[in-house]
Design an enzyme around this catalytic site. Structure first.
Site, PDB file in Angstrom:
ATOM      1  N   SER A   8      11.338  27.598  57.598  1.00 13.21           N
ATOM      2  CA  SER A   8      10.306  28.010  56.370  1.00 13.21           C
ATOM      3  C   SER A   8      10.669  27.174  55.235  1.00 13.21           C
ATOM      4  O   SER A   8      11.882  26.839  54.705  1.00 13.21           O
ATOM      5  CB  SER A   8      10.922  29.590  55.953  1.00 13.21           C
ATOM      6  N   ALA A 250      23.762  29.743  53.152  1.00 19.77           N
ATOM      7  CA  ALA A 250      22.733  30.378  52.454  1.00 19.77           C
ATOM      8  C   ALA A 250      21.853  28.982  52.188  1.00 19.77           C
ATOM      9  O   ALA A 250      22.426  27.923  52.354  1.00 19.77           O
ATOM     10  CB  ALA A 250      22.851  31.094  51.247  1.00 19.77           C
ATOM     11  N   LYS A 251      20.461  29.244  52.239  1.00 15.26           N
ATOM     12  CA  LYS A 251      19.649  27.926  51.962  1.00 15.26           C
ATOM     13  C   LYS A 251      19.954  27.452  50.536  1.00 15.26           C
ATOM     14  O   LYS A 251      19.679  26.114  50.649  1.00 15.26           O
ATOM     15  CB  LYS A 251      18.126  28.398  52.236  1.00 15.26           C
ATOM     16  N   ARG A 252      20.297  28.257  49.776  1.00 19.27           N
ATOM     17  CA  ARG A 252      20.302  27.586  48.468  1.00 19.27           C
ATOM     18  C   ARG A 252      21.915  27.034  48.118  1.00 19.27           C
ATOM     19  O   ARG A 252      21.844  26.380  46.943  1.00 19.27           O
ATOM     20  CB  ARG A 252      20.018  28.744  47.342  1.00 19.27           C
ATOM     21  N   GLU A 253      22.702  26.816  48.984  1.00 24.09           N
ATOM     22  CA  GLU A 253      23.676  26.224  48.698  1.00 24.09           C
ATOM     23  C   GLU A 253      23.490  24.776  48.830  1.00 24.09           C
ATOM     24  O   GLU A 253      23.571  24.238  49.945  1.00 24.09           O
ATOM     25  CB  GLU A 253      25.058  26.546  49.622  1.00 24.09           C
TER      26      GLU A 253
END
Ligand code: ZN
Length: 319
Positions: A8, A250-253
């Site tokens: 994604s 997590a993706k946002r790290e």
């Protein structure tokens, strides 16, 4: 064999995504199969085209190739979910004709109030079935109040079991949690469960290797395959990479994104070796190319426990 990697483009690709991509690729390539890349950009409000481009670049940088995908085309395209809405609508009408769906008018706050505490396994709230058997008059009343309905799948009270190539025999009852699940959201977005089944079936996917955060989605997907009269793929759910605190990445790290690692001058061979070591494919994190791992790869030998990324190992990788 036809397998796929289906990212994604809602965040930077991190080392956990890269590991899933590597393992899915190895499963397909070690069997001489066809590899697909499908961009799961169905939630257009959260997806970013530049991130989709970046994923393709970073896959190639890792040394992973694909036979069909958004940039190469292929017989099962289009390979971007944002271009497949007509197909999802067709699948929804088939489910409606089969009597599997109903309209749910519950608002988010109503659902939060009604639901019991999040279920331990899935972390999702359980839908209490409020709209399962609305009379036409009740439905008309809610419609008149201006509510846009979501479409829910009617989940039977039944334990669903399947054999996973990594997790082994898996069984649970999706009626317990999350109950009747949404396949089309009130805001007009097709739900993940619907799109992934519709696409894997239409693209002839025979083998799915993905993170075990999706393990509890699988019984719901099996119900969809069954309702549509389709054959499900063979699943392999690999345990996720976790940080030293035991929490998954997590993706946002951003510090663990491929972009960050590349910016620090990390070579793709070093990252692939690191991921292969964490996956039990190498005795030590030596630089290696994905093609070097094909001959010895065996999905059945992947570890069943989450791989912990120790800070020292990460420091060694990032220099
Ligand atoms: Zn409802």
């Amino acid at each position: 064999m036809r397998g796929r990697f289906a990212p994604s483009p809602t965040g930077q690709m991190h080392i956990g995504n890269a590991r899933t991509a590597l393992l899915a690729w190895l499963q397909v390539r070690s069997a001489g199969g066809t590899m697909l890349l499908r961009m799961e950009d169905i939630d257009t409000a959260r997806s970013r085209p530049h991130l989709a481009d970046q994923i393709l670049t970073e896959m190639a940088w890792l040394g992973l190739d694909w036979d069909e995908g958004p940039d190469r085309g292929g017989p099962a395209g289009p390979y971007r979910q944002s271009e497949r809405s007509d197909w999802y609508r067709t699948v929804i009408s088939r489910l409606e004709e089969a009597g599997c769906l109903y309209r749910c008018y519950c608002s988010r706050s109503e659902l939060n109030r009604l639901a019991s505490a999040p279920h331990g396994l899935t972390g999702e709230t359980v839908y209490p079935g409020t709209c399962r058997s609305l009379t036409p008059a009740e439905a008309a009343l809610r419609k008149a109040a201006g509510r846009e309905p979501a479409l829910r799948f009617r989940v039977p009270e039944e334990t669903i079991a399947f054999d996973d190539l990594v997790a082994g025999r898996v069984a649970f009852n999706p009626a317990d949690a999350p109950g009747d699940f949404v396949i089309f959201r009130a805001d007009g977005v097709f739900a993940y469960q619907l799109a992934v089944v519709a696409d894997d079936a239409a693209m002839g996917i025979t083998h799915v290797l993905r993170g075990d955060d999706l393990l509890d989605s699988t019984p719901r997907q099996i119900l969809l395959y069954r309702a549509l009269g389709w054959t499900p793929p063979v699943w392999a759910h690999v345990p996720l990479l976790v940080g030293p605190d035991g929490r998954r990445f997590a993706k946002r790290e951003g510090a663990l994104s491929l972009a960050w690692l590349r910016g620090r001058g990390v070579r793709p061979e070093a990252l692939v070796g690191f991921l292969a070591f964490l996956s039990g494919l190498l005795p030590s994190p030596e630089p290696v190319r994905p093609t070097d791992l094909i001959a010895a790869f065996d999905v059945g030998k992947l570890p069943r426990a989450a791989a912990r990324v120790e800070p020292a190992l990460l420091e060694a990788l990032a220099g």
